[in-house]
Design an enzyme around this catalytic site. Structure first.
Site, PDB file in Angstrom:
ATOM      1  N   GLU A 250       1.311  -1.268  -0.248  1.00  0.00           N
ATOM      2  CA  GLU A 250       0.326   0.022  -0.088  1.00  0.00           C
ATOM      3  C   GLU A 250       1.149   1.328  -0.264  1.00  0.00           C
ATOM      4  O   GLU A 250       1.812   1.987   0.974  1.00  0.00           O
ATOM      5  CB  GLU A 250      -0.742   0.072   1.532  1.00  0.00           C
ATOM      6  N   CYS A 287      -3.393   7.387   5.409  1.00  0.00           N
ATOM      7  CA  CYS A 287      -3.117   6.517   3.668  1.00  0.00           C
ATOM      8  C   CYS A 287      -4.286   7.306   2.698  1.00  0.00           C
ATOM      9  O   CYS A 287      -4.078   7.624   1.882  1.00  0.00           O
ATOM     10  CB  CYS A 287      -2.803   5.120   3.822  1.00  0.00           C
TER      11      CYS A 287
END
Length: 494
Positions: A250, A287
């Site tokens: 990620e 994020c």
């Protein structure tokens, strides 16, 4: 419990720092030598068959034992992490609870058994007996994240899902919170042992140890949460091994938000407040931070956005490196004559403090440099693109880099908003793994239906999620058994 790492001459110990002062905090943790990495990985690999062959009930109980141990030490862990991250006790106490919730979710997933994907096709005329089941890949390496010292760290979702799948786990602790990582690892090891599990978990420290883990032939897959630059470097190591392995990373995500005209007119204050809260939560170190927003040219909305951002507070960032990157990103935008500051929040305190800052540009400016304005900037900084042309907004969204989320603010009582959303959402679905309507991207539910991934660079594996029950699929491979006698089949297929 003793620490299973040893000092290496090549790399100094890993030292934690207090982001509020920039001063060292806690005892340094010795970096793990290459020889010790080899010993740890070989020992974990030796337990792979036993852990894969353990009953689902035994694995579920082991996960629950880890959750109970972390819950019992929640206050201690939160205090340790606060000293190394400055994220605050309320946030960190809640994150411990989220982490233990993830462990218990995967205990449920293991007991239920649907994750195995069992398919049985008895022999028929012209076709053999075929039975398929998913099986654990083997030793998994997990790289912990800086911004979630529990939920995406030593005992976080990658570790929980891999253990649930039946894989041993070696974690490369993040250098931003070594003391928290060491204590968490001690609790995880003790809980697994008390639950009767074989030694299927360990932790290594230091950058060199991370590279050595990836190179170890026993490692079968890697999970990573972090920067695009760091992730691509690790992905390269995975691909260049003699036997390449999957890299589930990620990486970066700008998480676009689109505000439609009806929402701008009727919900300006609500939209502005939600945006400011989401942008500055955790000093913007998420994020899922909404770094790019497309809005109509509505003075009421722009004024509300400015007021809401001005009412926010800055705070210390996780490390000097992260703060420097944020500072450079803000300076770059300030230095452009085609960008204006829409609003700034109140400055934070300390050497690594960030001040929430939001910039505004028009659509033509964005179109001249979409690669500049559409990039992730980690921290409390956002770019608002002011343009009332919905068709151009759709075209811009179609070209944005892959993201974890796309959010749409609309008024359900405004037909034009609904019509535009019908055209917009299919475009958004090609750019992100999660679509949010009248909400904000920060805050990711840990559930069966969740998908936390997206097209590159949000994820290197857009078909997989790193949050939620389906995260277990990353650590499983399907195997088909053809005409195998019942007594030789895995127990799940008999």
């Amino acid at each position: 419990m003793t620490n299973s790492t040893s000092r290496t001459d090549e790399e100094p110990p890993v030292q934690g720092y207090d982001p509020r002062t920039g001063e060292p905090v806690g005892a340094p943790v010795p970096a793990t030598s290459a020889a010790e990495v080899d010993r740890i990985c070989a020992a974990l690999d030796a337990t792979a068959s036993a852990w894969a062959g353990a009953s689902r009930e035994d694995r579920a109980r082991a996960l629950e034992a880890v959750a109970a141990a972390l819950d019992a030490h929640s206050e201690e862990l939160a205090a340790l992490a606060d000293a190394e991250t400055a994220l605050g006790l309320p946030r960190l106490t809640g994150e411990v609870a989220r982490t233990t919730g993830q462990l218990r979710l995967f205990a449920e997933v293991v007991r239920e058994g649907a994750y195995l994907g069992r398919v049985v096709e008895p022999a028929a005329e012209g076709r053999p007996d075929l039975r398929r089941v998913k099986q654990p890949t083997g030793l998994v390496a997990v790289f912990a994240a800086s911004n979630f010292p529990f939920a995406f760290s030593v005992a976080g979702g990658d570790t929980a899902s891999a253990l649930a799948a039946g894989c041993p786990v070696v974690v490369k602790a993040h250098e931003a919170h070594p003391g928290t990582s060491r204590r968490t690892a001690e609790l995880v090891k003790a809980a697994l042992a008390d639950a009767g599990a074989p030694p299927v978990f360990d932790v290594v420290y230091g950058f060199a140890a991370g590279a050595a883990v990836i190179a170890h032939p026993a490692v079968t897959a890697v999970g990573f949460t972090g920067s695009t630059r760091g992730g691509l470097a690790l992905a390269k190591l995975c691909a260049e091994r003699p036997v390449p392995i999957p890299f589930h990373g990620e990486l970066g995500s700008v998480n676009p938000v689109v505000v439609l005209p009806g929402a701008a007119r009727g919900e300006a204050a609500k939209v502005a407040s939600g945006y400011a809260t989401s942008l500055t939560q955790g000093v913007g170190q998420f994020c899922t931070n909404p770094g790019l927003m497309f809005v109509p040219d509505d003075p009421s909305l722009l004024g509300a956005l400015a007021d809401s951002v001005a009412g926010t507070d800055g705070g210390p960032m996780l490390s000097a490196r992260i703060h420097d990157a944020w500072s450079d990103a803000v300076a770059e935008l300030r230095g452009r004559d085609d960008v204006r500051v829409l609003a700034e929040g109140r400055p934070g305190k300390g050497p690594w403090a960030a001040t929430p800052t939001v910039f505004a540009i028009d659509g033509e400016t964005y179109d001249r440099a979409p690669e500049v304005f559409g990039q992730e900037r980690f921290g409390p900084v956002g770019v608002v693109v002011v343009d009332g042309d919905p068709e151009r907004t759709r075209a811009r969204l179609a070209e944005v880099e892959g993201s974890l989320t796309v959010s749409v603010q609309l008024d359900r009582e405004t037909p034009e908003d609904l019509d535009e959303a019908r055209a917009l959402l299919p475009v958004a679905a090609r750019r992100a793994g999660r679509l949010v309507v009248n909400g904000w991207p920060t805050g990711v539910a840990v559930s069966h239906a969740q998908h936390h991934g997206g097209p590159f660079p949000a994820s290197t594996s857009p078909a997989h999620t790193s949050v939620g029950a389906a995260a277990i699929d990353r650590w499983l491979v399907p195997v088909a058994y053809q005409d195998v006698p019942a007594e030789l089949l895995p127990s799940e297929l008999r």
